[in-house]
Motif scaffolding. Sequence first.
Motif, PDB file in Angstrom:
ATOM      1  N   ASP A 121     -76.979   1.994  40.235  1.00  0.00           N
ATOM      2  CA  ASP A 121     -75.540   1.918  40.505  1.00  0.00           C
ATOM      3  C   ASP A 121     -74.963   3.312  40.700  1.00  0.00           C
ATOM      4  O   ASP A 121     -74.126   3.535  41.556  1.00  0.00           O
ATOM      5  CB  ASP A 121     -74.817   1.253  39.324  1.00  0.00           C
ATOM      6  CG  ASP A 121     -75.143  -0.225  39.253  1.00  0.00           C
ATOM      7  OD1 ASP A 121     -75.720  -0.735  40.233  1.00  0.00           O
ATOM      8  OD2 ASP A 121     -74.828  -0.856  38.233  1.00  0.00           O
ATOM      9  N   CYS A 122     -75.388   4.248  39.832  1.00  0.00           N
ATOM     10  CA  CYS A 122     -74.837   5.604  39.893  1.00  0.00           C
ATOM     11  C   CYS A 122     -75.960   6.624  40.015  1.00  0.00           C
ATOM     12  O   CYS A 122     -76.958   6.562  39.295  1.00  0.00           O
ATOM     13  CB  CYS A 122     -74.034   5.892  38.622  1.00  0.00           C
ATOM     14  SG  CYS A 122     -72.545   4.892  38.501  1.00  0.00           S
ATOM     15  N   VAL A 123     -75.774   7.565  40.945  1.00  0.00           N
ATOM     16  CA  VAL A 123     -76.831   8.527  41.243  1.00  0.00           C
ATOM     17  C   VAL A 123     -76.262   9.942  41.241  1.00  0.00           C
ATOM     18  O   VAL A 123     -75.176  10.186  41.759  1.00  0.00           O
ATOM     19  CB  VAL A 123     -77.447   8.244  42.638  1.00  0.00           C
ATOM     20  CG1 VAL A 123     -78.538   9.254  42.961  1.00  0.00           C
ATOM     21  CG2 VAL A 123     -78.005   6.836  42.713  1.00  0.00           C
ATOM     22  N   ALA A 124     -77.005  10.870  40.638  1.00  0.00           N
ATOM     23  CA  ALA A 124     -76.698  12.294  40.783  1.00  0.00           C
ATOM     24  C   ALA A 124     -77.839  12.894  41.585  1.00  0.00           C
ATOM     25  O   ALA A 124     -78.987  12.854  41.156  1.00  0.00           O
ATOM     26  CB  ALA A 124     -76.596  12.962  39.421  1.00  0.00           C
ATOM     27  N   GLU A 125     -77.498  13.409  42.771  1.00  0.00           N
ATOM     28  CA  GLU A 125     -78.531  13.956  43.646  1.00  0.00           C
ATOM     29  C   GLU A 125     -78.329  15.470  43.673  1.00  0.00           C
ATOM     30  O   GLU A 125     -77.464  15.968  44.374  1.00  0.00           O
ATOM     31  CB  GLU A 125     -78.349  13.348  45.050  1.00  0.00           C
ATOM     32  CG  GLU A 125     -79.439  13.709  46.012  1.00  0.00           C
ATOM     33  CD  GLU A 125     -79.150  13.163  47.411  1.00  0.00           C
ATOM     34  OE1 GLU A 125     -78.126  12.464  47.590  1.00  0.00           O
ATOM     35  OE2 GLU A 125     -79.927  13.468  48.318  1.00  0.00           O
ATOM     36  N   SER A 126     -79.093  16.172  42.849  1.00  0.00           N
ATOM     37  CA  SER A 126     -78.789  17.592  42.691  1.00  0.00           C
ATOM     38  C   SER A 126     -79.995  18.365  42.191  1.00  0.00           C
ATOM     39  O   SER A 126     -80.573  18.046  41.139  1.00  0.00           O
ATOM     40  CB  SER A 126     -77.631  17.739  41.685  1.00  0.00           C
ATOM     41  OG  SER A 126     -77.639  19.010  41.087  1.00  0.00           O
ATOM     42  N   ALA A 127     -80.369  19.387  42.954  1.00  0.00           N
ATOM     43  CA  ALA A 127     -81.482  20.238  42.534  1.00  0.00           C
ATOM     44  C   ALA A 127     -81.097  21.029  41.292  1.00  0.00           C
ATOM     45  O   ALA A 127     -81.905  21.227  40.384  1.00  0.00           O
ATOM     46  CB  ALA A 127     -81.868  21.178  43.672  1.00  0.00           C
ATOM     47  N   ALA A 128     -79.823  21.475  41.241  1.00  0.00           N
ATOM     48  CA  ALA A 128     -79.369  22.273  40.088  1.00  0.00           C
ATOM     49  C   ALA A 128     -79.416  21.446  38.812  1.00  0.00           C
ATOM     50  O   ALA A 128     -79.837  21.924  37.756  1.00  0.00           O
ATOM     51  CB  ALA A 128     -77.954  22.780  40.339  1.00  0.00           C
ATOM     52  N   ALA A 129     -78.987  20.172  38.889  1.00  0.00           N
ATOM     53  CA  ALA A 129     -78.972  19.320  37.695  1.00  0.00           C
ATOM     54  C   ALA A 129     -80.396  19.033  37.244  1.00  0.00           C
ATOM     55  O   ALA A 129     -80.694  18.992  36.047  1.00  0.00           O
ATOM     56  CB  ALA A 129     -78.224  18.023  37.984  1.00  0.00           C
ATOM     57  N   TRP A 130     -81.286  18.845  38.210  1.00  0.00           N
ATOM     58  CA  TRP A 130     -82.703  18.606  37.868  1.00  0.00           C
ATOM     59  C   TRP A 130     -83.252  19.812  37.111  1.00  0.00           C
ATOM     60  O   TRP A 130     -83.871  19.693  36.048  1.00  0.00           O
ATOM     61  CB  TRP A 130     -83.493  18.352  39.156  1.00  0.00           C
ATOM     62  CG  TRP A 130     -84.900  17.918  38.910  1.00  0.00           C
ATOM     63  CD1 TRP A 130     -85.964  18.730  38.625  1.00  0.00           C
ATOM     64  CD2 TRP A 130     -85.410  16.575  38.899  1.00  0.00           C
ATOM     65  NE1 TRP A 130     -87.099  17.984  38.440  1.00  0.00           N
ATOM     66  CE2 TRP A 130     -86.785  16.658  38.604  1.00  0.00           C
ATOM     67  CE3 TRP A 130     -84.832  15.322  39.101  1.00  0.00           C
ATOM     68  CZ2 TRP A 130     -87.601  15.528  38.505  1.00  0.00           C
ATOM     69  CZ3 TRP A 130     -85.649  14.193  39.013  1.00  0.00           C
ATOM     70  CH2 TRP A 130     -87.014  14.300  38.716  1.00  0.00           C
ATOM     71  N   GLU A 131     -82.988  20.979  37.662  1.00  0.00           N
ATOM     72  CA  GLU A 131     -83.480  22.232  37.064  1.00  0.00           C
ATOM     73  C   GLU A 131     -82.882  22.427  35.658  1.00  0.00           C
ATOM     74  O   GLU A 131     -83.579  22.762  34.705  1.00  0.00           O
ATOM     75  CB  GLU A 131     -83.062  23.375  37.989  1.00  0.00           C
ATOM     76  CG  GLU A 131     -83.641  24.716  37.659  1.00  0.00           C
ATOM     77  CD  GLU A 131     -82.998  25.799  38.527  1.00  0.00           C
ATOM     78  OE1 GLU A 131     -82.624  26.848  37.984  1.00  0.00           O
ATOM     79  OE2 GLU A 131     -82.852  25.583  39.744  1.00  0.00           O
ATOM     80  N   ALA A 132     -81.585  22.164  35.543  1.00  0.00           N
ATOM     81  CA  ALA A 132     -80.897  22.386  34.259  1.00  0.00           C
ATOM     82  C   ALA A 132     -81.437  21.450  33.184  1.00  0.00           C
ATOM     83  O   ALA A 132     -81.698  21.863  32.049  1.00  0.00           O
ATOM     84  CB  ALA A 132     -79.394  22.170  34.438  1.00  0.00           C
ATOM     85  N   LEU A 133     -81.639  20.187  33.546  1.00  0.00           N
ATOM     86  CA  LEU A 133     -82.106  19.239  32.529  1.00  0.00           C
ATOM     87  C   LEU A 133     -83.572  19.473  32.170  1.00  0.00           C
ATOM     88  O   LEU A 133     -83.981  19.261  31.024  1.00  0.00           O
ATOM     89  CB  LEU A 133     -81.863  17.804  32.977  1.00  0.00           C
ATOM     90  CG  LEU A 133     -80.392  17.388  32.871  1.00  0.00           C
ATOM     91  CD1 LEU A 133     -80.220  15.926  33.207  1.00  0.00           C
ATOM     92  CD2 LEU A 133     -79.820  17.651  31.482  1.00  0.00           C
ATOM     93  N   ALA A 134     -84.374  19.920  33.149  1.00  0.00           N
ATOM     94  CA  ALA A 134     -85.770  20.263  32.830  1.00  0.00           C
ATOM     95  C   ALA A 134     -85.794  21.403  31.812  1.00  0.00           C
ATOM     96  O   ALA A 134     -86.571  21.404  30.860  1.00  0.00           O
ATOM     97  CB  ALA A 134     -86.514  20.652  34.097  1.00  0.00           C
ATOM     98  N   LEU A 135     -84.892  22.359  32.008  1.00  0.00           N
ATOM     99  CA  LEU A 135     -84.811  23.504  31.091  1.00  0.00           C
ATOM    100  C   LEU A 135     -84.427  23.047  29.683  1.00  0.00           C
ATOM    101  O   LEU A 135     -85.062  23.411  28.690  1.00  0.00           O
ATOM    102  CB  LEU A 135     -83.753  24.464  31.645  1.00  0.00           C
ATOM    103  CG  LEU A 135     -83.651  25.838  31.028  1.00  0.00           C
ATOM    104  CD1 LEU A 135     -84.908  26.632  31.317  1.00  0.00           C
ATOM    105  CD2 LEU A 135     -82.433  26.571  31.599  1.00  0.00           C
ATOM    106  N   ILE A 136     -83.397  22.208  29.605  1.00  0.00           N
ATOM    107  CA  ILE A 136     -82.909  21.725  28.309  1.00  0.00           C
ATOM    108  C   ILE A 136     -83.944  20.837  27.629  1.00  0.00           C
ATOM    109  O   ILE A 136     -84.122  20.883  26.412  1.00  0.00           O
ATOM    110  CB  ILE A 136     -81.581  20.949  28.501  1.00  0.00           C
ATOM    111  CG1 ILE A 136     -80.477  21.919  28.897  1.00  0.00           C
ATOM    112  CG2 ILE A 136     -81.200  20.187  27.239  1.00  0.00           C
ATOM    113  CD1 ILE A 136     -79.167  21.258  29.268  1.00  0.00           C
ATOM    114  N   ALA A 137     -84.646  20.028  28.441  1.00  0.00           N
ATOM    115  CA  ALA A 137     -85.637  19.112  27.859  1.00  0.00           C
ATOM    116  C   ALA A 137     -86.949  19.837  27.574  1.00  0.00           C
ATOM    117  O   ALA A 137     -87.906  19.222  27.095  1.00  0.00           O
ATOM    118  CB  ALA A 137     -85.861  17.931  28.794  1.00  0.00           C
TER     119      ALA A 137
END
Length: 389
Positions: free
Chosen positions: A296-312
């Motif tokens: 239903d809801c999508v975030a399509e973002s290289a920056a968000a992918w990178e940021a969450l990989a860093l946090i995780a």
Amino acid sequence: MNSTPEADWLNLLIGLLQGAQLQLLRVLDALGLAQHVHGQPAWPWARRLSGENLLIDLGQARSLAWTLVFVAMAVLALLLALFWRRPRFYFLALVPMLLIAAPWPEAHVVLVRATPASFQSSPTGFTAASIARGRGLYEQNCVACHGADGKGEGPLAASLAVWPPNLSGPLLWRRADGDLLWRILHGTRAAPQGGNITMPGFAGKLDEADAWALIDYMKALGAGQSLRALGSWPQPIGLPDMVVRCGAQPPRPLASWRGQRVRIVAGDAMPTEDPRLMTVLLVQPSSPASTMAAADCVAESAAAWEALALIAGTDRLAGVQLIADRDGWLRARGEPGKAGWSDDDLICRSERATGAASDVAAPPADGLGALIARMDAEPVRFVKGGFIH
Ligand code: HEC
């Protein structure tokens, strides 16, 4: 995060002190009495009331709380004396007695050195875009001393007079964000006035937006390092903001769902929606359209992918799920391929408030329910108001 029964009033006291100082600064600014520095009103005094010390010294926090009660009573007595003529003398006599009886806390614990930026906060908030921007700036300017992992073991570190601190420890969360900004731009000294420079300032090279981005990046980096080393987030970390699209609606910031629990699912497989959470599928811009159609809801973002990989704390984010609570704090992580949730997946914990477990009326039937019940019963404390985060 502290877990004593005092936690609630202490949280309130610290929030109150922070709020009062911030309001005072706003009033000064509205009256045209505050200078501006780095785009925001500057704190005009060399000291400020400290939330961080009160967290450590509970005795002094208690004294301060009682002193505030006594001072409030003294103010009340003064007001009564003003408006009520006959017993005026008694009310006036009460004022000095109250002020003398108050258990004044020690000034050096309650007051700490301020910087002009002490009460400033990032104008954009904690965002995936600024974390991604901070990464580049960190590699160019900071890595030589602080090291790629932020532990302070960069190639130049051994040649410095003072060893750089471990950025994945509690340091970043103890400092006010504005003070971190000030130190990045103006450097640090061994002694407040005129001591040797221990870290150079970057004001000539970076602007305040750069410094806020660096702060966001260092927090994300620290969270990921803690997760790798300890398997938990001992310091709370927020869910960085990102743009989300839901069906044909216009794109909106993820932060607009504050107040609801949010689950981020990274990658291609979309789990079934759950009414207890807002589920957002996070994909990289190159993902096939069929993947995105599933959610239903999508975030399509290289920056968000990178940021969450860093946090995780992982190089392989695909398949990872993260859950944020109603206040926007990331609380739980689900590994790729893991079948269900349990309350053990809560990796940002504050200790259970007394009796919280029994407050849950009916025990939840499923693992996700148990996780949510525990997350709600144990809210993140001591982070409001910029004192701790
Ligand atoms: C020349 C080496 C060097 C470089 C380059 C450097 N730092 Fe530091 N940094 C230090 C040292 C040393 C300290 C410890 C200073 C102290 O405690 O007096 C420090 C402390 C800090 C602190 C903690 C401040 C505090 O409140 O205690 C932060 C945050 C920080 N650096 C961020 C950065 C960022 C961001 C950059 C890049 C823009 C950077 N540093 C570049 C050496 C460096």
